[in-house]
Design a protein around this motif. Structure first.
Motif, mmCIF file in Angstrom:
data_model
loop_
_atom_site.group_PDB
_atom_site.id
_atom_site.type_symbol
_atom_site.label_atom_id
_atom_site.label_comp_id
_atom_site.label_asym_id
_atom_site.label_seq_id
_atom_site.Cartn_x
_atom_site.Cartn_y
_atom_site.Cartn_z
ATOM 1 N N GLU A 1 0.785 -1.348 0.048
ATOM 2 C CA GLU A 1 -0.015 0.172 -0.039
ATOM 3 C C GLU A 1 0.655 1.172 -0.050
ATOM 4 O O GLU A 1 0.860 2.031 0.115
ATOM 5 C CB GLU A 1 -1.164 0.001 1.654
ATOM 6 N N ARG B 1 -1.935 5.455 0.862
ATOM 7 C CA ARG B 1 -1.942 4.622 1.133
ATOM 8 C C ARG B 1 -2.868 4.035 -0.029
ATOM 9 O O ARG B 1 -3.863 4.646 -0.682
ATOM 10 C CB ARG B 1 -2.428 3.496 1.812
ATOM 11 N N GLU C 1 -4.608 1.829 -2.208
ATOM 12 C CA GLU C 1 -5.539 0.774 -2.038
ATOM 13 C C GLU C 1 -6.600 0.912 -2.956
ATOM 14 O O GLU C 1 -7.198 1.666 -3.657
ATOM 15 C CB GLU C 1 -6.178 1.088 -0.922
ATOM 16 N N ARG D 1 -12.689 4.688 1.812
ATOM 17 C CA ARG D 1 -11.488 4.142 1.811
ATOM 18 C C ARG D 1 -10.684 4.785 -0.084
ATOM 19 O O ARG D 1 -10.803 4.591 -0.637
ATOM 20 C CB ARG D 1 -11.007 2.480 1.346
HETATM 21 MG MG MG Z 1 -6.085 -0.814 5.744
#
Ligand code: MG
Ligand code: ATP
Length: 416
Positions: free
Chosen positions: A56, A103, A105, A111
């Motif tokens: 990540e 990150r 992701e 997110r």
């Molecule tokens: Mg996580």
């Protein structure tokens, strides 16, 4: 990565200022660290075989061929800074930070690749009293935001590093009997970091590990006592919690207390705040052994929760009063009145009309500004040293008041 547009920044500012107020009320001090750190810092702290470090991080080489990474979390950075500036050893520190984390992701609701965390980190305190305090501080934030009903607290203890070694053996033996039900990630973790299998988000894996031996049943005596001390304090303070033996957290550095605040309002991205104790981390990063405990809160997830609530419009309003000026000859008068009010009521949100136009056009702008009140200023008002007040959102007759009364009127509006 998101832009924060003017329609949202009001809510963000409200979140940030509320957080600042709450941490100050517990005597915590802010620490700000760079957004870029040496990659090695995160490898050594978060752990080589964690999602963050394995896949990540935004890592790049700078012009000296040093490997740098955008920070994926705050704790390692705070410990690095604390060690570097001699803030930790033999001292007590109660710190907080807020800022961007990165990150790589798969982006989805709750997110993102750039997100924001608010976190606290406390150093030099060993007992469960401080664990209870950081949880209490987070609970106060939910209360302030009016979302106590939407979040629940889960806690667990990971015990000591030694106790974990013997537990790991039991766990691996158990997982070997379920190998056929594990996914590729979990099979890999079985070899590298078996505890993390318990942390899997895959429902099939979750089902396979549901009868696994529980770490909380293998605690060393000291850790068991610590955990009991925390539970007692939470009980006495009226903080409800659920002991979740499967809670292990994704980062390697935790020991003893771990906790998460989870919500059902956000779909699968249900953790809004996560933390725990990390007594070994300071030493692991080159400092002298110093206990640590803290948490990090995902602000995007908090903001998403708040957006579903009908927040008081005043909290996030940009403009409360819109001041018109019906022609150029009254522009200066309207300005002077406005500046006087800004002097008298520092928290005022008052916008002056610019760009001319007739009454209809100016009232349209007033409406668009979101203001609840417009001050109408034309030649008559200037001649009589008055201001006409028009209510834009409520059925109330227009009134005219003198300049002398206007300051008092505005102060009352803002509860000064
Ligand atoms: Mg996580
Ligand atoms: P998750 O299990 O949801 O991936 P995590 O265990 O990786 O979370 P932590 O490293 O504990 O998360 O970070 C603390 C908090 O930061 C999380 O509980 C969450 O609220 C928030 N957070 C983590 N990653 C993201 C992200 N990519 N986007 C938005 N918020 C995030």
């Amino acid at each position: 990565m998101n832009d924060c547009l003017p329609t949202e920044s009001g809510l963000w500012q409200y979140v940030e200022s509320t957080i600042r107020q709450v941490v100050a009320s517990y005597g915590y001090q802010e620490i700000r660290t760079p957004i870029v750190e040496s990659t090695d810092l995160f490898k050594r702290s978060i752990g080589e075989v964690t999602d963050i470090v394995e896949k990540e991080m935004y890592t790049f080489e700078d012009r000296n061929s040093d490997s740098l990474s955008l920070r994926p979390e705050g704790t390692a950075c705070v410990v690095r800074a604390g060690n570097e500036h001699g803030l930790l050893y033999n001292q007590q520190q109660r710190l907080w930070y807020m800022g961007q984390m990165f990150r790589h992701e798969r982006p989805q609701k709750g997110r993102y690749r750039q997100f924001h965390q608010f976190g606290v980190e406390v150093f030099g305190l060993a007992g469960p009293d401080i664990d209870a305090e950081v949880i209490l501080l987070s609970a106060r934030l939910w209360k302030k935001f009016g979302i106590s009903q939407n979040v629940t607290l889960e806690i667990n203890s990971l015990g000591s590093a030694d106790a974990r070694v013997s537990y790991k053996k039991q766990l691996v033996a158990f997982l070997k009997t379920r190998e056929s039900e594990l996914d590729e990630d979990s099979l890999r973790r079985l070899k590298t970091n078996p505890l993390r299998v318990l942390d899997s988000k895959n429902p099939q894996v979750q089902n396979a590990v549901k009868d696994a031996p529980k770490l909380i049943d293998c605690l060393d005596e000291e850790s068991a006592k610590h955990f009991q001390g925390l539970c007692e304090r939470l009980d006495n303070l009226g903080i409800q919690y659920r002991v979740n033996p499967a809670l292990v957290r994704g980062l390697d550095y935790y020991n003893r207390t771990v906790f998460e605040w989870v919500t059902e309002s956000l779909g699968s991205q249900g953790t809004v705040c996560a933390g725990g104790r990390y007594d070994g981390l300071v030493e692991q990063l080159g400092g002298k052994a110093t206990q640590g405990v803290g948490f990090a809160m995902g602000l995007e997830r908090l903001v998403l929760m708040l957006q579903t609530l009908d927040l008081d419009k005043n909290i996030v309003s940009v403009v409360d009063i819109y001041v018109t000026a019906m022609d150029e000859s009254v522009e200066l008068y309207a300005r002077q009145v406005s500046e006087t009010l800004r002097d008298a009521v520092p928290q005022i949100k008052l916008m002056n009309h610019c760009g001319g136009g007739n009454f209809k056009k100016q009232m349209k702008r007033a409406d668009q500004s979101g203001a609840s009140i417009a001050f109408i200023i034309g030649q008559d008002e200037m001649a009589s040293q008055q201001v006409a007040i028009k209510y834009l959102r409520e059925k109330q007759p227009q009134e005219t008041i003198s300049l002398n009364e206007l300051t008092h009127f505005t102060q009352k509006l803002f509860n000064v």
